[in-house]
Design an enzyme around this catalytic site. Structure first.
Site, PDB file in Angstrom:
ATOM      1  N   SER A 140       3.915 -15.483   4.590  1.00 32.58           N
ATOM      2  CA  SER A 140       2.801 -14.682   5.095  1.00 32.58           C
ATOM      3  C   SER A 140       1.767 -15.649   5.652  1.00 32.58           C
ATOM      4  O   SER A 140       1.691 -16.801   5.197  1.00 32.58           O
ATOM      5  CB  SER A 140       2.162 -13.869   3.959  1.00 32.58           C
ATOM      6  OG  SER A 140       0.876 -13.399   4.335  1.00 32.58           O
ATOM      7  N   TYR A 153      -1.578 -13.106  -4.378  1.00 31.01           N
ATOM      8  CA  TYR A 153      -0.636 -12.921  -3.258  1.00 31.01           C
ATOM      9  C   TYR A 153      -0.532 -14.203  -2.421  1.00 31.01           C
ATOM     10  O   TYR A 153       0.568 -14.673  -2.127  1.00 31.01           O
ATOM     11  CB  TYR A 153      -1.097 -11.734  -2.411  1.00 31.01           C
ATOM     12  CG  TYR A 153      -0.175 -11.424  -1.265  1.00 31.01           C
ATOM     13  CD1 TYR A 153       1.061 -10.823  -1.498  1.00 31.01           C
ATOM     14  CD2 TYR A 153      -0.520 -11.738   0.048  1.00 31.01           C
ATOM     15  CE1 TYR A 153       1.933 -10.548  -0.444  1.00 31.01           C
ATOM     16  CE2 TYR A 153       0.331 -11.464   1.102  1.00 31.01           C
ATOM     17  CZ  TYR A 153       1.555 -10.867   0.851  1.00 31.01           C
ATOM     18  OH  TYR A 153       2.415 -10.595   1.890  1.00 31.01           O
TER      19      TYR A 153
HETATM   20  N1  NAD Z   1       3.278  -5.694   5.827  1.00 31.52           N
HETATM   21  C1  NAD Z   1       2.567  -6.788   6.029  1.00 31.52           C
HETATM   22  O1  NAD Z   1       1.471  -6.753   6.584  1.00 31.52           O
HETATM   23  C2  NAD Z   1       3.102  -8.122   5.586  1.00 31.52           C
HETATM   24  C3  NAD Z   1       2.475  -9.295   6.065  1.00 31.52           C
HETATM   25  C4  NAD Z   1       2.957 -10.531   5.682  1.00 31.52           C
HETATM   26  C5  NAD Z   1       4.041 -10.616   4.824  1.00 31.52           C
HETATM   27  N2  NAD Z   1       4.623  -9.470   4.368  1.00 31.52           N
HETATM   28  C6  NAD Z   1       5.752  -9.623   3.452  1.00 31.52           C
HETATM   29  O2  NAD Z   1       6.888  -8.982   3.989  1.00 31.52           O
HETATM   30  C7  NAD Z   1       7.704  -8.503   2.939  1.00 31.52           C
HETATM   31  C8  NAD Z   1       8.025  -7.027   3.153  1.00 31.52           C
HETATM   32  O3  NAD Z   1       6.816  -6.317   3.231  1.00 31.52           O
HETATM   33  P1  NAD Z   1       6.736  -4.809   3.754  1.00 31.52           P
HETATM   34  O4  NAD Z   1       5.406  -4.697   4.385  1.00 31.52           O
HETATM   35  O5  NAD Z   1       7.933  -4.449   4.519  1.00 31.52           O
HETATM   36  O6  NAD Z   1       6.695  -4.059   2.339  1.00 31.52           O
HETATM   37  P2  NAD Z   1       7.254  -2.623   1.838  1.00 31.52           P
HETATM   38  O7  NAD Z   1       6.492  -2.301   0.604  1.00 31.52           O
HETATM   39  O8  NAD Z   1       7.273  -1.650   2.958  1.00 31.52           O
HETATM   40  O9  NAD Z   1       8.743  -3.001   1.453  1.00 31.52           O
HETATM   41  C9  NAD Z   1       9.024  -3.884   0.413  1.00 31.52           C
HETATM   42  C10 NAD Z   1      10.302  -3.442  -0.259  1.00 31.52           C
HETATM   43  O10 NAD Z   1      10.559  -4.355  -1.350  1.00 31.52           O
HETATM   44  C11 NAD Z   1      11.047  -3.598  -2.430  1.00 31.52           C
HETATM   45  N3  NAD Z   1      10.796  -4.279  -3.708  1.00 31.52           N
HETATM   46  C12 NAD Z   1       9.597  -4.500  -4.296  1.00 31.52           C
HETATM   47  N4  NAD Z   1       9.773  -5.109  -5.471  1.00 31.52           N
HETATM   48  C13 NAD Z   1      11.111  -5.275  -5.628  1.00 31.52           C
HETATM   49  C14 NAD Z   1      11.918  -5.832  -6.660  1.00 31.52           C
HETATM   50  N5  NAD Z   1      11.360  -6.325  -7.776  1.00 31.52           N
HETATM   51  N6  NAD Z   1      13.253  -5.842  -6.502  1.00 31.52           N
HETATM   52  C15 NAD Z   1      13.827  -5.312  -5.379  1.00 31.52           C
HETATM   53  N7  NAD Z   1      13.119  -4.766  -4.378  1.00 31.52           N
HETATM   54  C16 NAD Z   1      11.767  -4.748  -4.506  1.00 31.52           C
HETATM   55  C17 NAD Z   1      10.281  -2.277  -2.375  1.00 31.52           C
HETATM   56  O11 NAD Z   1      10.974  -1.256  -3.064  1.00 31.52           O
HETATM   57  C18 NAD Z   1      10.192  -2.039  -0.873  1.00 31.52           C
HETATM   58  O12 NAD Z   1      11.257  -1.222  -0.415  1.00 31.52           O
HETATM   59  C19 NAD Z   1       6.959  -8.791   1.637  1.00 31.52           C
HETATM   60  O13 NAD Z   1       7.451  -9.997   1.079  1.00 31.52           O
HETATM   61  C20 NAD Z   1       5.525  -8.986   2.105  1.00 31.52           C
HETATM   62  O14 NAD Z   1       4.790  -9.819   1.249  1.00 31.52           O
HETATM   63  C21 NAD Z   1       4.176  -8.219   4.725  1.00 31.52           C
END
Ligand code: NAD
Length: 256
Positions: A140, A153
């Site tokens: 991130s 985070y």
């Molecule tokens: N959305 C953003 O703005 C953003 C920005 C930078 C980084 N990220 C990173 O991208 C990744 C995905 O984010 P997203 O926005 O798609 O999130 P999201 O919440 O839409 O999806 C994340 C998925 O991970 C699954 N998950 C959570 N804990 C889990 C576990 N213990 N075991 C198995 N599955 C698990 C959840 O069920 C969910 O389906 C994350 O690592 C997040 O930190 C997101």
């Protein structure tokens, strides 16, 4: 011969049932990979698998909490050969260090850091035996610049950044490439969920504010992260390892 970019590859994608992981799973399957989705949210993963199969792709959902090592080892054992690993599952927390309890810190660390380690621990020996593979970790921009009020985070994503370098270095001569992507804000349920939880009643205003923190003026679409993921996990990126790629609408370099 197929002109798909991942034909014949098996990919493991954690957190593939929603948001960025969902977009990556769809794109990888469209490009010919057999996609294994490791998810807590089995409903999301199952409906995605149905969608992939309906369009002629190959996918399977595995109910899994990535923080539980034995469950990860059992699933990976059952899959067999794995060419691509995407460590994407992650959770968020809002708060500076004074507003991060031990329980909050442990929860973020257990999923975001230990979860990625568990997959690496299970998959790297297989890739080594097979003579190579491609690993992508979801970091991130929080790892690169720190984000206000995201102590736990940002810390967890800093660990992902360093984990990527460690794996890339240790397995350089085993044909295993390891890179990370650092997205700025991406419009996913992750963002909607934390706005709803932390800013009730101010959802529209907060959404607009968060959109504008990217100099480009909006949040990313999950598909825009998936296209970078596809490139980094494909053979076209064969010369790329040990790097982090911000996909950030100018967040890191163009703010101020
Ligand atoms: N959305 C953003 O703005 C953003 C920005 C930078 C980084 N990220 C990173 O991208 C990744 C995905 O984010 P997203 O926005 O798609 O999130 P999201 O919440 O839409 O999806 C994340 C998925 O991970 C699954 N998950 C959570 N804990 C889990 C576990 N213990 N075991 C198995 N599955 C698990 C959840 O069920 C969910 O389906 C994350 O690592 C997040 O930190 C997101």
């Amino acid at each position: 011969m197929s002109n798909k970019r991942l034909t014949g590859k098996t990919a493991v994608i954690t957190g593939g049932g929603s948001g960025i992981g969902r977009a990556i799973s769809l794109l990888f399957a469209k490009e010919g990979a057999f996609v294994h989705i490791l998810e807590l949210n089995t409903e999301g993963a199952d409906s995605l698998v149905d969608e992939i199969r309906a369009s002629g792709g190959q996918a399977r959902a595995h109910s899994c909490d990535v923080s539980k090592q034995q469950s990860v080892l059992d699933i990976v054992d059952g899959i067999g050969t794995i060419h691509i690993l995407v460590n994407n599952a992650g959770i968020a927390h809002v708060g500076d260090v004074e507003h991060t309890s031990e329980a909050d810190f442990d929860r973020i660390y257990t999923v975001n850091v230990k979860g990625a380690y568990n997959l690496l621990y299970a998959v790297v020996p297989r890739m080594k035996q097979q003579g190579g593979g491609a690993i992508l970790n979801m970091a991130s921009i929080a790892a690169l610049v720190g984000i206000t009020d995201r102590f736990a985070y940002s810390t967890s994503k800093g660990a992902i950044y360093a984990m990527t370098l460690s794996i890339a270095r240790d397995y350089l001569h085993h044909g295993i490439r390891c890179n990370s992507i650092s997205p700025a804000r991406v419009h996913t349920p992750f963002v909607d969920g934390f706005i709803a939880k932390n800013y009730p009643g101010q959802e529209a205003e907060m959404f607009e504010k968060l959109a504008k923190t990217q100099p480009i003026g909006r949040m990313a679409k999950p598909e825009e992260i998936a296209s970078m993921a596809l490139f980094l996990c494909s053979d076209e990126a064969g010369f790329i390892t040990g790097n982090d790629y911000p996909v950030d609408g100018g967040f890191v370099k163009l703010n101020n």
